[in-house]
Design a protein around this motif. Sequence first.
Motif, short mmCIF file in Angstrom:
data_model
loop_
_atom_site.label_atom_id
_atom_site.label_comp_id
_atom_site.label_asym_id
_atom_site.label_seq_id
_atom_site.Cartn_x
_atom_site.Cartn_y
_atom_site.Cartn_z
N ASN A 138 54.81 37.93 -16.05
CA ASN A 138 55.38 38.35 -14.94
C ASN A 138 54.75 39.78 -14.54
OD1 ASN A 138 56.89 35.95 -14.35
ND2 ASN A 138 58.21 36.28 -13.44
N ALA A 139 55.58 40.92 -15.27
CA ALA A 139 55.18 42.34 -15.48
C ALA A 139 53.16 41.73 -15.23
CB ALA A 139 54.94 42.65 -16.62
N GLY A 144 56.55 37.03 -9.13
CA GLY A 144 58.12 37.01 -9.58
C GLY A 144 58.33 38.98 -9.84
N VAL A 145 59.30 39.23 -10.36
CA VAL A 145 60.00 40.28 -11.25
C VAL A 145 59.74 40.29 -13.29
CG1 VAL A 145 61.28 40.98 -9.77
CG2 VAL A 145 62.74 39.44 -12.12
N ASP A 146 59.50 41.76 -13.55
CA ASP A 146 59.41 41.43 -15.35
C ASP A 146 60.58 41.25 -15.78
OD1 ASP A 146 58.30 42.20 -17.90
OD2 ASP A 146 58.89 44.40 -17.51
N TRP A 147 60.39 40.19 -16.99
CA TRP A 147 61.78 39.76 -18.05
C TRP A 147 62.18 41.52 -18.87
CZ3 TRP A 147 63.88 34.82 -18.97
CH2 TRP A 147 63.36 33.30 -18.43
N PRO A 148 63.86 40.77 -18.35
CA PRO A 148 64.14 42.26 -18.87
C PRO A 148 64.12 41.81 -20.65
CG PRO A 148 65.92 41.25 -18.11
CD PRO A 148 64.44 40.47 -18.16
N LEU A 428 54.84 29.04 -10.50
CA LEU A 428 54.88 30.48 -10.44
C LEU A 428 56.06 30.37 -9.66
CD1 LEU A 428 51.81 31.72 -9.23
CD2 LEU A 428 52.52 31.86 -11.33
N PRO A 429 56.78 31.34 -9.33
CA PRO A 429 58.16 31.70 -9.05
C PRO A 429 57.87 32.42 -7.62
CG PRO A 429 57.55 34.09 -10.75
CD PRO A 429 56.90 32.81 -10.46
N TYR A 430 58.58 31.56 -6.62
CA TYR A 430 57.52 32.04 -4.99
C TYR A 430 59.30 32.08 -4.96
CZ TYR A 430 53.71 29.68 -6.07
OH TYR A 430 51.84 29.13 -6.91
N TYR A 431 59.10 33.94 -3.73
CA TYR A 431 60.53 33.32 -2.78
C TYR A 431 60.94 31.76 -2.21
CZ TYR A 431 64.25 36.27 -0.65
OH TYR A 431 65.13 36.49 1.03
#
Length: 565
Positions: A138-139, A144-148, A428-431
Amino acid sequence: MHLNIKAEKGNTYDAIVVGSGISGGWAAKELCEKGLKTLVLERGRNVEHVKDYTTAMMNPWEFRHRLQFTNEMKENYPIQSRCYAFDEATQQFWVNDKENPYNEVKPFNWLRGYQVGGRSLMWGRQCYRWSDLDFEANAKDGHGVDWPIRYKDIAPWYDYVERFAGVSGQAEGLPQLPDGQFLPPMEMNCLEKHVAARIREKYNDRIITIGRIAHATKPMQNGRQCQYRDLCARGCPYTGYFSSNGVTLPAAAATGNLTLRPDSIVTEVIYDEQKGRATGVRVLDAHTLQTVEYYANIIFLNGSTLGTAFILLNSVSNRFPNGLGNDSEQVGHNLMDHHYGVGASGEFDGFEDQYYNAGRRPNGIYIPRFRNVNAATRQKDYVRGFGYQGGAGRGRAGSSEGVGAAYKEAQLVPGKWGMSVGAWGEHLPYYENKVTLNKDKKDKYGLPTLDIDCAFRDNELAMRKDMQQSAIEMLEATGLKNVHGYDDMPPPGHCIHEMGTARMGKDPGTSVLNKWNQVHAVKNVFITDGACMTSSACQNPSITYMALTARAADYAVKEGKKGNI
């Protein structure tokens, strides 16, 4: 309804786990073994290990309809019956679609099992670790957003759960598919070995390995071991494969700290605005329809991706008018599932003197991801990648139709060898892919139903072309004939790998959970089922749920002892 003080005391535990499936069973085991009096709430019926696997030892001719679909099954299970594991022998483990409605804004196959053990009784059991290729995706590409977290954060927990669950497989040394703590691998048959050898000769960027699967290929706890019956979806009386019923829930019960309450539909998490924390859950009894409240300091939500999304969205308060922990407006969004149903198959001339030497092996082969792994494999048409599962076998030479002695004799003659591979691709992660509550359409309990609005989009469609073409090319390159590609394009949900809806992230403004699977704004609520996933990778996700759950439970107990939860 609110309980009086005496009842509240009697309904108070150290921890509550919502759901008894793969992740819920692990949460129960870990919390109980760490000394917490733990209540597990399961919305479905009780299923006792071995005793309630009523069809496990039946022969095909002992079934009234010889394992065929009936009109009643088609009427009551129109969605569930689309699953490969659904038939007359397993229908008792799948929900009745008429009694459990949802609303398809776009086509979505929601395949469910409401009982103690959940879908851990019927799952495909494939176990593949993620790598930093997945956690960093993701990053790097901006979706999407970055995994933590990164692989190093979860690697020891993969080790931990694999040793206890029992995962067989072959170490291959691939950076994109880390090796695990493997039991002895199952054996490939002669054609699979032949194709695997040819793949290594023809390609320098891909391999075929035996599937990594949660089956005990040597004796484990209580002597459990796979018998190679390949009747797994009926429930295994030998505990040959990992399930909550056979492995984690018994471990939790052995501590004396487990209370299991089936037929308990969790409708919402109770939030105390003055304390700024969750105090318990509200439960609807599936039989009496009475409401009961249970209380605990630590709450784990493991009701499956969509089940957990429902609970969060239905848990409203002045502090959280749009659902518990939904400050980011991400709850219910970023729904993902793997896209599959695409690949190729072909025939092979040879090995006529050989048949299977591995019994009814409940496993196949795996071709790990080889696209977009590095600069040399980067694709211009799509991001992320896919892997293949499949296998080889022999059919029967005789016609599938007929009667009498000649027909029976023909069925004993093996046909040609053939092989098929099918791809599992990343979504993919789509809102825009989301679930929401529909308060106008209620279920039989009077609860809102879910509107599911999810689709595969341009990146997945572009990937599918390569998924099919690469399958055709590989089978032809390894000597198969009459190779045919296919693309059935089932809708999201059909892979039964739904993920997202309460994603992890670094920023509370764009995510629901932190790196420990805690709800950002409600520190005593943890979510470790598929809802927590920030991206989908292309590997089967269950072993990652297990590792995340064990990790989060360890953190929750330690922080609880420090007074931080």
